[in-house]
Design a protein around this motif. Structure first.
Motif, PDB file in Angstrom:
ATOM      1  N   PRO A 143      45.418   8.178  64.622  1.00 27.24           N
ATOM      2  CA  PRO A 143      44.914   9.556  64.739  1.00 27.24           C
ATOM      3  C   PRO A 143      45.956  10.585  65.163  1.00 27.24           C
ATOM      4  O   PRO A 143      45.866  11.742  64.785  1.00 27.24           O
ATOM      5  N   ARG A 144      46.971  10.184  65.934  1.00 20.72           N
ATOM      6  CA  ARG A 144      47.971  11.140  66.409  1.00 20.72           C
ATOM      7  C   ARG A 144      49.359  10.848  65.850  1.00 20.72           C
ATOM      8  O   ARG A 144      50.358  11.368  66.352  1.00 20.72           O
ATOM      9  N   MET A 145      49.415  10.030  64.828  1.00 22.64           N
ATOM     10  CA  MET A 145      50.705   9.705  64.213  1.00 22.64           C
ATOM     11  C   MET A 145      51.044  10.743  63.153  1.00 22.64           C
ATOM     12  O   MET A 145      50.274  10.942  62.197  1.00 22.64           O
ATOM     13  N   PRO A 146      52.165  11.431  63.254  1.00 19.09           N
ATOM     14  CA  PRO A 146      52.550  12.396  62.221  1.00 19.09           C
ATOM     15  C   PRO A 146      52.739  11.724  60.860  1.00 19.09           C
ATOM     16  O   PRO A 146      53.251  10.604  60.776  1.00 19.09           O
ATOM     17  N   MET A 147      52.294  12.410  59.826  1.00 21.33           N
ATOM     18  CA  MET A 147      52.420  11.893  58.460  1.00 21.33           C
ATOM     19  C   MET A 147      52.849  13.015  57.521  1.00 21.33           C
ATOM     20  O   MET A 147      52.444  14.165  57.682  1.00 21.33           O
ATOM     21  N   SER A 148      53.657  12.647  56.551  1.00 27.27           N
ATOM     22  CA  SER A 148      54.028  13.550  55.465  1.00 27.27           C
ATOM     23  C   SER A 148      53.289  13.097  54.219  1.00 27.27           C
ATOM     24  O   SER A 148      53.456  11.961  53.772  1.00 27.27           O
ATOM     25  N   VAL A 149      52.460  13.981  53.674  1.00 24.98           N
ATOM     26  CA  VAL A 149      51.620  13.641  52.526  1.00 24.98           C
ATOM     27  C   VAL A 149      52.161  14.358  51.293  1.00 24.98           C
ATOM     28  O   VAL A 149      52.113  15.594  51.219  1.00 24.98           O
ATOM     29  N   GLU A 150      52.679  13.590  50.349  1.00 21.64           N
ATOM     30  CA  GLU A 150      53.227  14.200  49.134  1.00 21.64           C
ATOM     31  C   GLU A 150      52.187  14.216  48.018  1.00 21.64           C
ATOM     32  O   GLU A 150      51.522  13.221  47.756  1.00 21.64           O
ATOM     33  N   VAL A 151      52.085  15.377  47.390  1.00 24.20           N
ATOM     34  CA  VAL A 151      51.209  15.554  46.224  1.00 24.20           C
ATOM     35  C   VAL A 151      52.118  15.809  45.033  1.00 24.20           C
ATOM     36  O   VAL A 151      52.892  16.765  45.026  1.00 24.20           O
ATOM     37  N   LYS A 152      52.031  14.957  44.026  1.00 23.67           N
ATOM     38  CA  LYS A 152      52.982  15.028  42.918  1.00 23.67           C
ATOM     39  C   LYS A 152      52.541  15.953  41.786  1.00 23.67           C
ATOM     40  O   LYS A 152      53.371  16.558  41.114  1.00 23.67           O
ATOM     41  N   GLU A 153      51.239  16.049  41.557  1.00 20.94           N
ATOM     42  CA  GLU A 153      50.752  16.846  40.437  1.00 20.94           C
ATOM     43  C   GLU A 153      49.735  17.883  40.906  1.00 20.94           C
ATOM     44  O   GLU A 153      49.160  17.779  41.992  1.00 20.94           O
ATOM     45  N   LYS A 154      49.495  18.868  40.049  1.00 14.79           N
ATOM     46  CA  LYS A 154      48.577  19.958  40.377  1.00 14.79           C
ATOM     47  C   LYS A 154      47.132  19.498  40.172  1.00 14.79           C
ATOM     48  O   LYS A 154      46.506  19.782  39.152  1.00 14.79           O
ATOM     49  N   ASN A 155      46.618  18.786  41.169  1.00 13.91           N
ATOM     50  CA  ASN A 155      45.261  18.260  41.138  1.00 13.91           C
ATOM     51  C   ASN A 155      44.461  18.976  42.228  1.00 13.91           C
ATOM     52  O   ASN A 155      44.554  18.629  43.413  1.00 13.91           O
ATOM     53  N   ASP A 156      43.707  19.984  41.838  1.00  8.42           N
ATOM     54  CA  ASP A 156      43.009  20.824  42.813  1.00  8.42           C
ATOM     55  C   ASP A 156      42.069  20.027  43.707  1.00  8.42           C
ATOM     56  O   ASP A 156      42.003  20.254  44.923  1.00  8.42           O
ATOM     57  N   LYS A 157      41.339  19.099  43.110  1.00 10.38           N
ATOM     58  CA  LYS A 157      40.378  18.324  43.905  1.00 10.38           C
ATOM     59  C   LYS A 157      41.096  17.451  44.922  1.00 10.38           C
ATOM     60  O   LYS A 157      40.658  17.336  46.080  1.00 10.38           O
ATOM     61  N   LEU A 158      42.175  16.818  44.515  1.00  5.73           N
ATOM     62  CA  LEU A 158      42.960  15.995  45.438  1.00  5.73           C
ATOM     63  C   LEU A 158      43.456  16.837  46.612  1.00  5.73           C
ATOM     64  O   LEU A 158      43.332  16.437  47.784  1.00  5.73           O
ATOM     65  N   ILE A 159      44.011  17.986  46.313  1.00  7.62           N
ATOM     66  CA  ILE A 159      44.554  18.858  47.356  1.00  7.62           C
ATOM     67  C   ILE A 159      43.457  19.296  48.319  1.00  7.62           C
ATOM     68  O   ILE A 159      43.634  19.271  49.549  1.00  7.62           O
ATOM     69  N   GLN A 160      42.318  19.676  47.781  1.00  3.16           N
ATOM     70  CA  GLN A 160      41.211  20.110  48.638  1.00  3.16           C
ATOM     71  C   GLN A 160      40.689  18.962  49.498  1.00  3.16           C
ATOM     72  O   GLN A 160      40.340  19.160  50.672  1.00  3.16           O
ATOM     73  N   GLU A 161      40.633  17.763  48.935  1.00  2.00           N
ATOM     74  CA  GLU A 161      40.159  16.602  49.699  1.00  2.00           C
ATOM     75  C   GLU A 161      41.120  16.277  50.845  1.00  2.00           C
ATOM     76  O   GLU A 161      40.690  15.960  51.960  1.00  2.00           O
ATOM     77  N   ILE A 162      42.415  16.340  50.574  1.00  2.01           N
ATOM     78  CA  ILE A 162      43.404  16.088  51.631  1.00  2.01           C
ATOM     79  C   ILE A 162      43.273  17.130  52.733  1.00  2.01           C
ATOM     80  O   ILE A 162      43.239  16.796  53.927  1.00  2.01           O
ATOM     81  N   ALA A 163      43.191  18.397  52.328  1.00  2.70           N
ATOM     82  CA  ALA A 163      43.062  19.483  53.316  1.00  2.70           C
ATOM     83  C   ALA A 163      41.816  19.298  54.170  1.00  2.70           C
ATOM     84  O   ALA A 163      41.840  19.519  55.392  1.00  2.70           O
ATOM     85  N   SER A 164      40.727  18.887  53.547  1.00  2.00           N
ATOM     86  CA  SER A 164      39.474  18.672  54.270  1.00  2.00           C
ATOM     87  C   SER A 164      39.590  17.524  55.268  1.00  2.00           C
ATOM     88  O   SER A 164      39.117  17.619  56.414  1.00  2.00           O
ATOM     89  N   LEU A 165      40.218  16.423  54.847  1.00  2.00           N
ATOM     90  CA  LEU A 165      40.403  15.281  55.742  1.00  2.00           C
ATOM     91  C   LEU A 165      41.278  15.653  56.941  1.00  2.00           C
ATOM     92  O   LEU A 165      40.997  15.258  58.081  1.00  2.00           O
ATOM     93  N   VAL A 166      42.323  16.405  56.683  1.00  2.00           N
ATOM     94  CA  VAL A 166      43.223  16.821  57.763  1.00  2.00           C
ATOM     95  C   VAL A 166      42.465  17.662  58.786  1.00  2.00           C
ATOM     96  O   VAL A 166      42.604  17.480  60.001  1.00  2.00           O
ATOM     97  N   ARG A 167      41.642  18.558  58.309  1.00  2.00           N
ATOM     98  CA  ARG A 167      40.849  19.384  59.232  1.00  2.00           C
ATOM     99  C   ARG A 167      39.832  18.534  59.988  1.00  2.00           C
ATOM    100  O   ARG A 167      39.632  18.714  61.199  1.00  2.00           O
ATOM    101  N   ARG A 168      39.190  17.621  59.291  1.00  2.00           N
ATOM    102  CA  ARG A 168      38.147  16.806  59.922  1.00  2.00           C
ATOM    103  C   ARG A 168      38.720  15.956  61.051  1.00  2.00           C
ATOM    104  O   ARG A 168      38.057  15.750  62.072  1.00  2.00           O
ATOM    105  N   PHE A 169      39.949  15.495  60.866  1.00  2.00           N
ATOM    106  CA  PHE A 169      40.569  14.666  61.896  1.00  2.00           C
ATOM    107  C   PHE A 169      41.440  15.488  62.851  1.00  2.00           C
ATOM    108  O   PHE A 169      42.157  14.916  63.682  1.00  2.00           O
ATOM    109  N   ASP A 170      41.366  16.811  62.733  1.00  2.00           N
ATOM    110  CA  ASP A 170      42.049  17.732  63.644  1.00  2.00           C
ATOM    111  C   ASP A 170      43.534  17.387  63.782  1.00  2.00           C
ATOM    112  O   ASP A 170      44.059  17.200  64.887  1.00  2.00           O
ATOM    113  N   ARG A 171      44.221  17.308  62.638  1.00  2.00           N
ATOM    114  CA  ARG A 171      45.620  16.922  62.667  1.00  2.00           C
ATOM    115  C   ARG A 171      46.490  17.836  61.796  1.00  2.00           C
ATOM    116  O   ARG A 171      47.488  17.401  61.206  1.00  2.00           O
TER     117      ARG A 171
END
Length: 314
Positions: A143-171
């Motif tokens: 939960p408190r481990m820094p991570m670098s998340v790479e997105v390789k292609e323009k996938n709107d749903k993927l990007i939104q899902e990642i952003a949502s997870l990051v917010r949900r876990f307050d990180r």
């Protein structure tokens, strides 16, 4: 001397002196924010030289070696699950010629029993854990481990899902947006602007250009990380082109352009952490840290931890 030169020469001289002055003292113009963490030891795909890449076992091994940052890539399954996977097509990783996006999460195949380490050709990693893992599981496990998340292609749903997870876990402060492409990074920043982000390729080229034009001290830098290949690994452990001669030319040119202590020190003083990838040999660790880099990204976190401990670094 012509009237134009009479004024231009002193003006140019003054500009050069000011540029050098503020290059060495950027905090007179810019106030950097304190970093949420220091990326000293970065585990590439969780440390893909020691365990199978991007598995929970690999991440646990990296954390056990006191890694400061886990580097990973994400893809989206057919049923909308964000999974940690470098490739969209599963052939290299599992031998199954299907895309992640064409399968539900429960249908994803196991990793192969061994995988070649991309930045150590001829070396193979093994592990008891062959399962692909959800990004959500990574966040829950660390939960408190820094991570670098790479997105390789323009996938709107993927990007939104990642952003949502990051917010949900307050990180948001400890999760980095990474992408090589400006178009993708633009969407990432819009999805969660609170997350720090790294330089894209074109932004990195622009950075180098500004440095050599003397303009860098006067230009704002929104990025918090510069993750860049170390030129000296080209034609040794990194082969960006199939032609050896072209690789040698790129290595020679980029070595002269990028490996500048004054550039790295300037970025560090402005709150930009410089991380060189992907280094798997002690001699390369030495080169990177001697240049003043914040950290090193490696497939072998145990080897880098040993090096850091032996050199009194955290």
């Amino acid at each position: 001397m012509s009237p134009l030169l009479y004024y231009a020469v002193p003006a140019l001289g003054s500009y050069v002196m000011l540029s050098i002055f503020f290059l060495r003292r950027p905090r007179l113009l810019h106030t950097p924010c304190a970093p949420a963490f220091c990326a000293r030891l970065v585990a590439h795909r969780g440390g893909s030289g020691e365990k199978l890449e991007n598995t929970m076992e690999a991440m646990e091994n990296a954390v056990a070696q006191r890694a400061n940052l886990l580097e990973l890539d994400c893809q989206l399954t057919q049923d909308g699950v964000v999974v940690v996977s470098h490739d969209d097509n599963l052939s290299r990783q599992s031998g199954v010629n299907k895309d992640v996006g064409s399968l539900d999460f429960e249908e994803l195949p196991l990793y192969k029993e061994e995988l070649e380490v991309y930045f150590s050709p001829g070396h193979f990693a093994h592990g008891s854990d062959r399962h692909m893992v959800r990004l959500e599981d990574m966040f829950q496990r660390f939960p408190r481990m820094p991570m670098s998340v790479e997105v390789k292609e323009k996938n709107d749903k993927l990007i939104q899902e990642i952003a949502s997870l990051v917010r949900r876990f307050d990180r948001s402060e400890i999760t980095i947006w990474a992408s090589e492409k400006n178009s993708v990074m633009k969407k990432c920043k819009a999805a969660n602007p609170e997350m720090p982000h790294s330089f894209t390729i074109s932004r990195g080229i622009w950075l180098i250009l500004l440095y050599y034009l003397g303009l860098l001290p006067f230009i704002p830098i929104p990025e918090k990380f510069l993750m860049c290949f170390l030129p000296t690994i080209i034609n040794r452990t990194y082969f960006p082109f199939s032609c050896s001669g072209l690789n040698q030319l790129v290595a020679s040119v980029t070595k002269r352009l990028i490996m500048r202590k004054t550039l790295i020190q300037h970025l560090e003083q402005r709150g930009v952490q410089v991380v060189f990838w992907c280094l798997n040999e002690e001699s390369d660790f030495e080169v990177a840290y001697s240049l003043g880099a914040s950290g090193v990204m490696t497939d072998y976190p145990t080897a880098l931890r040993r090096y850091l401990d032996n050199h009194g670094a955290s």
